[in-house]
Structure formats: structure tokens, C-alpha cells
Motif scaffolding. Structure first.
Motif, PDB file in Angstrom:
ATOM      1  N   ALA A 194       0.774  -1.199   0.067  1.00 48.79           N
ATOM      2  CA  ALA A 194      -0.026  -0.038   0.005  1.00 48.79           C
ATOM      3  C   ALA A 194       0.755   1.207   0.066  1.00 48.79           C
ATOM      4  O   ALA A 194       0.697   2.255  -0.794  1.00 48.79           O
ATOM      5  N   ALA A 195       1.962   1.252   0.679  1.00 48.68           N
ATOM      6  CA  ALA A 195       2.859   2.544   0.911  1.00 48.68           C
ATOM      7  C   ALA A 195       3.394   2.487  -0.523  1.00 48.68           C
ATOM      8  O   ALA A 195       3.516   3.824  -1.038  1.00 48.68           O
ATOM      9  N   PHE A 196       4.119   1.378  -0.906  1.00 47.01           N
ATOM     10  CA  PHE A 196       4.523   1.497  -2.386  1.00 47.01           C
ATOM     11  C   PHE A 196       3.933   2.256  -3.378  1.00 47.01           C
ATOM     12  O   PHE A 196       3.981   3.033  -4.149  1.00 47.01           O
ATOM     13  N   TRP A 197       2.561   1.592  -3.557  1.00 44.34           N
ATOM     14  CA  TRP A 197       1.441   2.074  -4.534  1.00 44.34           C
ATOM     15  C   TRP A 197       1.108   3.521  -4.390  1.00 44.34           C
ATOM     16  O   TRP A 197       0.761   4.140  -5.271  1.00 44.34           O
ATOM     17  N   SER A 198       1.050   3.738  -3.019  1.00 37.97           N
ATOM     18  CA  SER A 198       0.765   5.325  -2.932  1.00 37.97           C
ATOM     19  C   SER A 198       1.664   6.335  -3.616  1.00 37.97           C
ATOM     20  O   SER A 198       1.302   7.516  -3.765  1.00 37.97           O
ATOM     21  N   LEU A 199       2.771   6.054  -3.686  1.00 32.61           N
ATOM     22  CA  LEU A 199       4.086   6.650  -4.268  1.00 32.61           C
ATOM     23  C   LEU A 199       3.905   6.453  -5.828  1.00 32.61           C
ATOM     24  O   LEU A 199       3.996   7.618  -6.462  1.00 32.61           O
ATOM     25  N   SER A 200       4.008   5.179  -6.263  1.00 33.09           N
ATOM     26  CA  SER A 200       3.982   4.896  -7.467  1.00 33.09           C
ATOM     27  C   SER A 200       3.088   5.416  -8.408  1.00 33.09           C
ATOM     28  O   SER A 200       3.027   5.779  -9.638  1.00 33.09           O
ATOM     29  N   GLN A 201       1.419   5.234  -7.967  1.00 32.79           N
ATOM     30  CA  GLN A 201       0.487   5.852  -8.682  1.00 32.79           C
ATOM     31  C   GLN A 201       0.273   7.419  -8.799  1.00 32.79           C
ATOM     32  O   GLN A 201      -0.372   7.952  -9.393  1.00 32.79           O
ATOM     33  N   GLN A 202       1.150   8.063  -8.036  1.00 33.67           N
ATOM     34  CA  GLN A 202       1.547   9.658  -8.338  1.00 33.67           C
ATOM     35  C   GLN A 202       1.894   9.944  -9.481  1.00 33.67           C
ATOM     36  O   GLN A 202       1.928  11.196  -9.951  1.00 33.67           O
ATOM     37  N   GLN A 203       2.189   8.821 -10.577  1.00 37.99           N
ATOM     38  CA  GLN A 203       2.508   9.077 -11.679  1.00 37.99           C
ATOM     39  C   GLN A 203       1.332   9.762 -12.641  1.00 37.99           C
ATOM     40  O   GLN A 203       1.502  10.441 -13.582  1.00 37.99           O
ATOM     41  N   PHE A 204       0.134   9.451 -12.099  1.00 35.70           N
ATOM     42  CA  PHE A 204      -1.157   9.716 -12.877  1.00 35.70           C
ATOM     43  C   PHE A 204      -1.758  11.009 -12.123  1.00 35.70           C
ATOM     44  O   PHE A 204      -2.925  11.452 -12.534  1.00 35.70           O
ATOM     45  N   THR A 205      -1.261  11.481 -11.018  1.00 36.15           N
ATOM     46  CA  THR A 205      -1.492  12.511 -10.424  1.00 36.15           C
ATOM     47  C   THR A 205      -0.463  13.703 -10.196  1.00 36.15           C
ATOM     48  O   THR A 205      -0.291  14.659 -10.897  1.00 36.15           O
ATOM     49  N   VAL A 206       0.370  13.519  -9.107  1.00 34.73           N
ATOM     50  CA  VAL A 206       1.446  14.586  -8.981  1.00 34.73           C
ATOM     51  C   VAL A 206       2.440  14.853 -10.228  1.00 34.73           C
ATOM     52  O   VAL A 206       2.662  15.876 -10.673  1.00 34.73           O
ATOM     53  N   VAL A 207       2.975  13.618 -10.609  1.00 32.93           N
ATOM     54  CA  VAL A 207       3.915  13.638 -11.539  1.00 32.93           C
ATOM     55  C   VAL A 207       3.298  14.107 -12.920  1.00 32.93           C
ATOM     56  O   VAL A 207       3.761  14.891 -13.702  1.00 32.93           O
ATOM     57  N   THR A 208       1.812  13.883 -13.130  1.00 31.85           N
ATOM     58  CA  THR A 208       1.091  14.406 -14.343  1.00 31.85           C
ATOM     59  C   THR A 208       1.213  16.043 -14.087  1.00 31.85           C
ATOM     60  O   THR A 208       1.390  16.912 -14.983  1.00 31.85           O
ATOM     61  N   ILE A 209       0.740  16.389 -12.933  1.00 30.73           N
ATOM     62  CA  ILE A 209       0.806  17.920 -12.733  1.00 30.73           C
ATOM     63  C   ILE A 209       2.265  18.602 -12.965  1.00 30.73           C
ATOM     64  O   ILE A 209       2.261  19.725 -13.636  1.00 30.73           O
ATOM     65  N   TYR A 210       3.169  17.889 -12.438  1.00 25.94           N
ATOM     66  CA  TYR A 210       4.263  18.355 -12.388  1.00 25.94           C
ATOM     67  C   TYR A 210       4.852  18.494 -13.799  1.00 25.94           C
ATOM     68  O   TYR A 210       5.645  19.383 -14.210  1.00 25.94           O
ATOM     69  N   THR A 211       4.695  17.465 -14.496  1.00 29.87           N
ATOM     70  CA  THR A 211       5.153  17.492 -16.198  1.00 29.87           C
ATOM     71  C   THR A 211       4.454  18.439 -16.790  1.00 29.87           C
ATOM     72  O   THR A 211       4.957  19.151 -17.671  1.00 29.87           O
ATOM     73  N   ASP A 212       3.059  18.688 -16.342  1.00 32.19           N
ATOM     74  CA  ASP A 212       2.215  19.937 -17.247  1.00 32.19           C
ATOM     75  C   ASP A 212       2.968  21.214 -16.862  1.00 32.19           C
ATOM     76  O   ASP A 212       2.822  22.154 -17.863  1.00 32.19           O
ATOM     77  N   GLU A 213       3.179  21.347 -15.563  1.00 35.07           N
ATOM     78  CA  GLU A 213       3.646  22.714 -15.463  1.00 35.07           C
ATOM     79  C   GLU A 213       5.152  22.898 -15.189  1.00 35.07           C
ATOM     80  O   GLU A 213       5.570  24.364 -15.380  1.00 35.07           O
ATOM     81  N   ARG A 214       5.851  21.978 -14.819  1.00 35.63           N
ATOM     82  CA  ARG A 214       7.444  22.245 -14.538  1.00 35.63           C
ATOM     83  C   ARG A 214       8.461  21.869 -15.623  1.00 35.63           C
ATOM     84  O   ARG A 214       9.490  21.906 -15.376  1.00 35.63           O
ATOM     85  N   LEU A 215       8.184  20.482 -16.209  1.00 38.69           N
ATOM     86  CA  LEU A 215       8.918  19.668 -16.719  1.00 38.69           C
ATOM     87  C   LEU A 215       9.332  20.427 -18.299  1.00 38.69           C
ATOM     88  O   LEU A 215       8.247  21.019 -18.941  1.00 38.69           O
TER      89      LEU A 215
END
Length: 488
Positions: free
Chosen positions: A296-317
Motif C-alpha cells: 500500500a505504501a509503495f503504490w501510494s507513491l507509484s500511482q502518483q505518476q497519474f496525479t502529482v507527476v502529471t501535474i508536475y510534467t504539465d507545469e514544470r518539466l
């Protein structure tokens, strides 16, 4: 079914890359399901928070991220229903086939129906269908092997390869259509992909062993009506709560987290109190508990590819590639590319090491800590402006994330089938998916937190907690292994 060939798992069948031939069939349907699932999810968050002028719905970013997390958690939460129907009513294979049909209908709805109505209809159908397919596809793969077949981990690694072939091509192609033609064309391509997977699977069903059609713990016919009325009542309550405004988009992720925690506790209690399981099986269920927490802990980070990482990619990358801007969704394809490149190597490594390979608890511990390290790699780039993070840095972060995933994803699926008590074969797989449900829903909640705190605090806390959890799991690896009693 008369077309089913009566057969049992055997080590003699090596016609698919050294694995049973039937693995190719399940490999195919899962690959296309992942194509549609990740292809749709690659553009879903953008569709929710982009403005109407850009083809989106204009939902606030934090709320949109919560919806995506709640939906992802709902997918894995619905594995309970799919597993229960398989174990108590019709068997794994039939649930898998019907679930594929429901998924295809859901993608069609998302592609053709406009606005929030289309989103709600499509996501509900896809979540229900994906939950049924996930737990039962995994169970069917496990049924292709004898219990002591050493090829099991390698077979699951190849199965994981199929998942990630779909996960790679889905966001690439739907993202390309989204940026050139619009969101609904991208959703439409996801529907086409699922239809292809359904057709190819229907032609190969006869190659599956008869065991996948068995119902391990049949529900007495006298109790069918009661469960049906309970399902109708539950559906009615949900509809009323939505109409009354109790269930809202902004609070959905919290509801999914709460439901997942309740379902997890109930599932463990039901399994451990069941009189049909042996003392040995009960010990193995206890051994599964810390692995569940780590997952559960692992996937709470991994699945952020579809939340935090997506936002980060859209705005910062910085997505500029020789003057061409990389679509946001394409960044989500880096992870499956690395899995495709590395999964064969990991399968060969586990096969070569045999009994000398690290135990499952050790693999989980290292994978959890490594995932935390991946988030710490964001720290050199915190609080930058648009295009401030180099693309190569994101690629490196996702590479570390991938190595961590290969130590937990396929390994977790494999060990779950080995630790499962006989009356709960498919439902134990659903319990593993509940850890992913919990992690995925939490990833949506964490994305809301990401929008309200400094990036230094966010990435430091998230990464540090994961590393500490990995170290704790390593310290208790030996006691866990003793409870596993012969399963590594």
C-alpha cells in the motif's frame, strides 16, 4: 463449457517463451486492457482540469487529482466484487471474460458521452470491469502452473511485461490523438484497444485448463436472492447519497480510502476466522499482513505518476525535444518502457538464482526504500518555474521508480498466489489488489496535499517515510519468512 479442454497445469508445456501456451492468451487480454486503461488514464486528469477552451471540463486541479485517485482506488477496490463472484458463483475465467465486455462498454461511453455524465458513466463501468479482470487474470495465470513449478515468478514477470507493453503504447497513442484531434478521440482509441483484446481472448479461451472454470467455494443457491437484494439496496443508497450531496467529487477520495480500509479489515477477519483453512494457511495469511502494508505504501507513491507527476510534467518539466513539445501523457510511458527492458532480465535473474534469490520480504523492503529514494531525487529541482526540470532528470527518477516496482509488483502477485488459502484463491489476490486500491486512493489525497505545501516538504516527507518503512520491513524479514513456512 463443452469447448474447454480438460487439462491440468503441467511443467511439460513450454510453448510460450518456456511458459505454458495459455499464458499467451491471458498475456494478450491483459496487454490490451492495460493499453485502454493507461491510455485513458494518461489523459484523464488533463481532461478534468483543462479549461473548456482547451477541450477539458475546467474542474479545480486538486479536485480533479482527487477524482483520479478515487477512480484508481475504485478500480482495485472492485476486485473484491470480481473475486467474490469468481470464488462463490461462476469461476475466474467467466468473470474475466464478462469483465472485459464491461470495460469495453465503459470506454465507449467515455468516448461518446459528453461532460461529467460521460465521465461518471464511463469511469464506473471501467472501474467495475477492470476490478473483475485484474483479480481473475492474475488467478488464471497462477492456475497455469503446478504449485511447486519454479517457473511461476518468471511467468508472472512475463505477464507483467504484457501489462507494460499496453501501458507504454496506450498513453503514447491516446496522447497523440488528444493533442491533435481532441480528448474524445483519445478515449475512443482506448475503446478500440479493449475491443481488440476482447476478440483475441475469446478465440483462445478453449486453451485454458479446466481448473479456471471451477468455483472454489460455491454459494448455496438458497442464498442467491439475499445477496441480489443486498446489492440492489447498496446501489440505491449510493444513488441517494449522491443526489443528497453527501457524496461529492471533492470528498470522493476520502470515501474510497475509508471503504478500502474497512474492506481490508473485514477481509482479513473473514479469512482468518474461516474454519476451512488450516493452521499453516492461517500463519501464511499473518505473514501477508506486513507485505500488504508495504505494498500500500509503495503504490501510494507509484500511482502518483497519474496525479502529482502529471501535474508536475504539465507545469514544470521541460518537454522540448529538438523543437517539438512532448505530450504530457508520454511521460507516463517511460515507466513501462523501462519495465519492458528490465522485466526479462529480472525474470532471468530470479530463474538463475533459484532458491538463492532474496526472499519476498527482502525484495519488498528494498523496493519500498528505493521508491522513497526516487521521490528524494525531485529535491534538486523544487520550486522551479515552467520548463525548469530537465527531461533527463525525470527519466532518471522514473528509472529508479521502475526498478522498485519490479521488486514489488510481479513479486507481490506471485507470492499472493502461493500464500492464498485454498478456499480463498481468487479473493486473496483481490486482497493484494486492495493494497493497491488503498495506495492509489491515497495518491489522490497526497496530490491534494501537494498543491498546498512546499515541494521541499512534500518530497522530503514522502520519500523519507518510504525509506524508513523499507528499513523496518528489512528488520522483520526473518520472522515474516518463518510465518510463510516454506514459501519464499
Amino acid at each position: 463449457m463443452s469447448s474447454v479442454v480438460e487439462q491440468s497445469p503441467t511443467r511439460d508445456d513450454r510453448s510460450f517463451l518456456g511458459q505454458p501456451r495459455a499464458l499467451a492468451n491471458v498475456f494478450g487480454v491483459e496487454m490490451w486492457e492495460r493499453f485502454s486503461f493507461y491510455g485513458m488514464q494518461g489523459i484523464l486528469l488533463l481532461y478534468l482540469y483543462y479549461s473548456a477552451a482547451d477541450g477539458g471540463l475546467g474542474i479545480p486541479q486538486a479536485t480533479a487529482a482527487g477524482i483520479v485517485g478515487a477512480y484508481g482506488g475504485g478500480v482495485y477496490l472492485s476486485t473484491i466484487l470480481g473475486a467474490w463472484v469468481a470464488d462463490r458463483l461462476v469461476g475466474s475465467e467467466r468473470v474475466l471474460f464478462c469483465s472485459a465486455i464491461v470495460i469495453a462498454v465503459g470506454h465507449v461511453a467515455l468516448a461518446l458521452l459528453p461532460g461529467l455524465g460521460g465521465v461518471a458513466t464511463g469511469l464506473i463501468l471501467i472501474a467495475l470491469g477492470s476490478g473483475g479482470l485484474k483479480a481473475n487474470a492474475t488467478s488464471v495465470v497462477g492456475a497455469l502452473y503446478a504449485k511447486d513449478d519454479p517457473r511461476l515468478d518468471a511467468g508472472f514477470s512475463l505477464f507483467y511485461l504484457g501489462i507494460n507493453l499496453g501501458a507504454f503504447f496506450g498513453p503514447v497513442l491516446t496522447g497523440l490523438l488528444q493533442t491533435t484531434l481532441g480528448f474524445h478521440y483519445g478515449f475512443g482509441l482506448a475503446a478500440v484497444g479493449m475491443a481488440i483484446g476482447l476478440v483475441q481472448y475469446s478465440f483462445g479461451r478453449k486453451r485454458l485448463p479446466a481448473i479456471v472454470h471451477e468455483v472454489p467455494n460455491p454459494l448455496p443457491a438458497s442464498r442467491h436472492a439475499g445477496y441480489l437484494w443486498a446489492a440492489i439496496a447498496a446501489t440505491a443508497v449510493i444513488v441517494v447519497l449522491v443526489l443528497l450531496g453527501v457524496i461529492t467529487a471533492s470528498g470522493l477520495v476520502t470515501i474510497v480510502i475509508a471503504l478500502t480500509l474497512i474492506a481490508t479489515v473485514c477481509y482479513f477477519v473473514v479469512i482468518l476466522r474461516n474454519r476451512q483453512i488450516t493452521a499453516l494457511e492461517r500463519k501464511r495469511v499473518y505473514a501477508f499482513m506486513p507485505l500488504f502494508v508495504a505494498s500500500a505504501a509503495f503504490w501510494s507513491l507509484s500511482q502518483q505518476q497519474f496525479t502529482v507527476v502529471t501535474i508536475y510534467t504539465d507545469e514544470r518539466l521541460n518537454r522540448d525535444v529538438f523543437g517539438w513539445e512532448l505530450p504530457v501523457s508520454w511521460v507516463q510511458s517511460f515507466n513501462p518502457v523501462f519495465i519492458i527492458l528490465l522485466s526479462g532480465a529480472f525474470a532471468a535473474l530470479w530463474t538463475r538464482w533459484g532458491s538463492r534469490q532474496p526472499s519476498t520480504p527482502v525484495k519488498f523492503a528494498f523496493g519500498t526504500a528505493l521508491m522513497g529514494s526516487a521521490f528524494l531525487l525531485f529535491l534538486p529541482f523544487v520550486d522551479g518555474g515552467p520548463n525548469s526540470t530537465p527531461l533527463l532528470a525525470m527519466i532518471a527518477i522514473l528509472f529508479v521508480l521502475t526498478v522498485a516496482e519490479l521488486l514489488i509488483g510481479p513479486v507481490g502477485l506471485a507470492v499472493t498466489t502461493r500464500l492464498a488459502p485454498e478456499p480463498f484463491k481468487t479473493q486473496m489476490v483481490a486482497l493484494f489488489f486492495l493494497s493497491i486500491a488503498l495506495g492509489t486512493a491515497v495518491s489522490g489525497w497526497l496530490a491534494e496535499w501537494y498543491t498546498s505545501v512546499s515541494e521541499t516538504v512534500y518530497f522530503s516527507v514522502i520519500g523519507g517515510v518510504a525509506i524508513v518503512l523499507g528499513l523496518l520491513l528489512a528488520l522483520i524479514a526473518r520472522p515474516i519468512l518463518r510465518l510463510m513456512n516454506g514459501v519464499r
